[in-house]
Design an enzyme around this catalytic site. Structure first.
Site, PDB file in Angstrom:
ATOM      1  N   HIS A  39      69.159 142.851  53.992  1.00 43.54           N
ATOM      2  CA  HIS A  39      68.891 143.825  54.852  1.00 43.54           C
ATOM      3  C   HIS A  39      69.512 145.084  54.462  1.00 43.54           C
ATOM      4  CE1 HIS A  39      68.406 141.161  58.702  1.00 43.54           C
ATOM      5  NE2 HIS A  39      67.994 140.782  57.620  1.00 43.54           N
ATOM      6  N   GLU A  69      71.535 147.459  55.700  1.00 45.40           N
ATOM      7  CA  GLU A  69      72.612 147.645  56.235  1.00 45.40           C
ATOM      8  C   GLU A  69      73.881 146.937  55.043  1.00 45.40           C
ATOM      9  OE1 GLU A  69      70.463 146.780  58.202  1.00 45.40           O
ATOM     10  OE2 GLU A  69      71.078 146.840  60.282  1.00 45.40           O
ATOM     11  N   CYS A 125      71.206 143.519  63.569  1.00 42.04           N
ATOM     12  CA  CYS A 125      71.114 142.280  63.716  1.00 42.04           C
ATOM     13  C   CYS A 125      72.445 141.679  63.949  1.00 42.04           C
ATOM     14  CB  CYS A 125      70.267 141.413  63.107  1.00 42.04           C
ATOM     15  SG  CYS A 125      71.059 141.316  61.336  1.00 42.04           S
ATOM     16  N   CYS A 173      74.100 141.595  60.457  1.00 37.28           N
ATOM     17  CA  CYS A 173      74.518 143.164  59.876  1.00 37.28           C
ATOM     18  C   CYS A 173      75.790 143.495  60.792  1.00 37.28           C
ATOM     19  CB  CYS A 173      73.475 144.083  59.899  1.00 37.28           C
ATOM     20  SG  CYS A 173      72.088 143.500  58.827  1.00 37.28           S
TER      21      CYS A 173
END
Length: 149
Positions: free
Chosen positions: A51, A53, A81, A84
């Site tokens: 992801h 992040e 999410c 993260c």
């Protein structure tokens, strides 16, 4: 200044969409300077943890030579999410700025609310809604395209 860094995150989100990735972008900032930036690369890297992040945090930690990013800010186009959000807490990010809320998969404002959990050892300052409309439009366009809308 806040908008400037979110604009960079939005650039990363647009680049992710161009690669066929879910359009999410992230930027790590320290003392007013961009330290790391990334967009989603889960498909490209065949890595469910890639992801935006996480990728930006990994690079910022590599450059800092530490697993802790005290004094760093993170700008991300979509509410993180749960995975993260946990990485943000573990890395000790000082401030989190995010654009669009994520009612389906977000980990802060709904669902598990990671930063409100008693086992969360570090909670950054959280600011939401910066660039949220543009981030939401990118996501709607991306998923609309997948559905043929």
């Amino acid at each position: 200044m806040f908008r400037t860094f979110m604009d960079i995150a939005l650039e990363e989100a647009r680049a992710a969409a161009a690669r066929g990735e879910v359009p999410v972008g992230a930027v790590v900032v320290r003392d007013g300077a961009v330290v790391a930036r990334a967009g989603n690369r889960t498909r490209e890297l065949a890595d469910p943890t890639a992801h935006a992040e996480v990728l930006a945090i990994r690079e910022a930690c590599r450059l800092a030579g530490s697993e802790r990013l005290v004094g760093h800010d993170l700008y991300v186009t979509l509410e993180p999410c749960p995975m993260c959000a946990a990485a943000i807490g573990f890395s000790r990010i000082s401030r989190l700025y995010y654009g669009a809320s994520d009612p389906k998969s977000g980990g802060l404002g709904q669902g598990p609310r990671i930063f409100a959990h008693p086992q969360c050892h570090h909670v950054p300052e959280v600011y939401e809604g910066i660039g949220g409309e543009e981030a939401a439009e990118l996501l709607k366009a991306f998923f609309g395209g997948l559905r043929g809308e």
